[in-house]
Design an enzyme around this catalytic site. Sequence first.
Site, short mmCIF file in Angstrom:
data_model
loop_
_atom_site.label_atom_id
_atom_site.label_comp_id
_atom_site.label_asym_id
_atom_site.label_seq_id
_atom_site.Cartn_x
_atom_site.Cartn_y
_atom_site.Cartn_z
N ASN A 101 0.85 -1.19 0.00
CA ASN A 101 0.00 0.00 0.00
C ASN A 101 0.89 1.25 0.00
OD1 ASN A 101 0.93 -0.28 2.70
ND2 ASN A 101 -0.76 1.00 3.38
N CYS A 138 1.99 3.54 2.07
CA CYS A 138 3.03 3.80 3.09
C CYS A 138 3.94 2.61 3.34
CB CYS A 138 2.37 4.25 4.39
SG CYS A 138 1.76 5.94 4.29
N GLU A 143 3.55 -0.42 4.62
CA GLU A 143 3.43 -1.36 5.74
C GLU A 143 2.53 -2.54 5.46
OE1 GLU A 143 -0.27 1.03 6.22
OE2 GLU A 143 1.78 1.41 5.59
#
Length: 776
Positions: A286, A288, A290
């Site tokens: 995704n 970011c 994580e």
Amino acid sequence: MSEKLDPEVMEIIRKNLKLKENAKIILKNRYLRKNEKQEAIETPEEMFYRVVSHIAKAEDNYKSSARFKEKVKKAFAEVLSKLEFLPNSPTFTGAGTVLGQLAACFVLPIEDDMHSIMETLKHAVLIHKSGGGTGFSFSRLRPEGSPVASSGGVASGPVSFMRMYNATTEEIKQGGTRRGANMGILRIDHPNILKFIECKKENQSLNNFNISVAVTDDFMEKVEKSKKYALIDPRTQKIVKKLNARKVFKKIVYGAWKNGEPGVVFIDKINAKNPTPQIGKIESTNPCGEQPLLPYESCNLGSINLSKFVKKGKIDWQRLEYVVRVAVRFLDNVIDMNKFPLPEIEKQTKANRKIGLGVMGFADMLIKLGVPYNSTKALKIGEKVMKFIQSKAKEASQKLAKQRGAFPNFKKSIYYQRREKPLRNATLTTIAPTGTISMIAGTSSGIEPLFAIVYVKNVLDNKKLLEINPLFEKIAKKEGFYSKKIMEKISETGMLNGIKGVPKKIKTIFATSREIEPEWHVKMQAAFQKYVDNAVSKTINFPNEASQKDIEKAYFLAWKLNLKGITVYRDGSREEQVIDFGKKKEEEQKTTSLPALSPKERPEIMQGYTYKVKTSYGNMYITINEDKKGQPFEVFTQIGKAGGFFHANTEAISRLISLALRSGIGIKEVVEQLEGIRDPSPAWTENGLILSLPDAIANVLKRHLSQKQQTLTLDFENKKEAKNSPALVKKENPETKQPSLADIGEAPICPECGHTLVFQEGCFKCPICGFSKCSG
């Protein structure tokens, strides 16, 4: 609310919900339901009720008794209203609404044909409109210059299509909705990897994308030995070239040193922990980083507020276990209650039922325990806490599997191969960014250390308010060293270093992210990653003077400690004034007396022209009304929603312009005062470079006069050259043939409240209103 409220559940929420003033403002601006006039039509208490009652309805799918369902709803209400656990933002905004989209993270596939490229782009638009962020791997696309049999032409390559995706995302934002966030990933062995590594060397390039290189273990081993590695055409699977791994790695390091782009994901380590390898390989994450996901998977996230679990200087393990169990059930219910933006996503998500339970408030927990963040003891606490959460989450998922059944792909999972007990969810834990929800909870963000102890909050009437960390304020008053003078001194840097009167022990416990050595940041990320199914969102902070060698060292440490990815940020590398620390300006403003002017009375009816101009903060509409002689008489502007930061400021500017015009001040003088004003986020448009909102208004006034063929002559270009120092030099960018804006830098201004942005957890976010450049 249309639903009849359960008085007992509502009483639980009212009794427990204690929100700080800033949290109430964020809820009002972002989460509370609104009418057509953008007025809030529910209270924070009603919003929490809406969320917990909607998610509890999933119990109906499993024939839970009315009594049990009521018990579940009360448990949800208790842990959420006590701010012990909060779900990701889309769950707050979507639960119980027509939209109904509750997940934050999505990954979409891109195959090597135009139909797939355009279909995925369409799907990304739908996801962005629903409030989600999207990740893509462009690694399957044939390299630039490859033949295209259907057209007889040549391929334009991954970076070209990234620009198309970026432009479409920008238009979605310009269309009046919040901009979507993207992650773009390319494998290290793709033939266009060098172009990809440098595609964001200009801070304004691909500004709707985070980018990361998918690095293999083989590549890192060859970097250590300074050996060559192969670039492989994804279409033919043939080796097309060999490059020195160390030289390529240095280009990645230079980009990260220069402006934080690209990041790195260790793709082999990600797939080594892939719970369903028989379903497919993981290629992307995704926005970011994580949440590694298979194509068409989504994941809903939530975070436990660790600061709530310190009682009398010790961790309350019993209460933490209870909240973990409730949170796992809540997140599993979210999957059932979600209205997915695409049928493909619903199918894949429900087949694996991934959830991502994480934490926030870890820095506050350490402070309450009296433990410095940059210490071996802190690492041990982080590892112990996450191991406990992981263990109890797994037990809760196994219990749900008994009640509801294992996730459908369980027999194709690594758990089945290991003969483990059936699980309800393929993954359970993630450390996600918690920018907005941690502000609602009144705690520190994710597993990050504190960014600043005291800083200045600017408000619209030009007042400056000191924002003091509440834990520090409490200790300062208890220890007897609190004073306004000391707090103001701290606000100049946000740090305690060099502040007289503050005990050394307190300085150690309250060390900020910029004071902590990068090695400690990496080690802390690794401590949590050890017991996290998915990945950890964390920024590895470096001082401005850090060298490329320092960043290279951090990358190797991250790889050796089995991190799944790493994001670095060198202070000031994007020409960021990261936060306003309230340093005093030495220049004094001088005032001069002017003769009083009387504005002309406004006629009842006026005719005018409305112009649309693109700015970095959205489209601005500027109306110029004229008097009977055809001279500009008044100006109106419209940008953003009423009550917003930019709406307020442009309205103030247009009122003053109108007052000046009606008072006989010439349009030439007005334009000269506005033209050339620069802010940190200029925009290149068909009418040239727009440096700021005031500059945009001046540009329109100038164009209006030109189109009306006024006799008034304005030597605009000469004035601008003389007025601006240093002058903005128009440079040619060989890739885009547009001006290079590298010397201007990434915009630090929040488009919603006007405060400066903070770089944390891999994303720019506002510490005041909760705005994030990444979605969710």
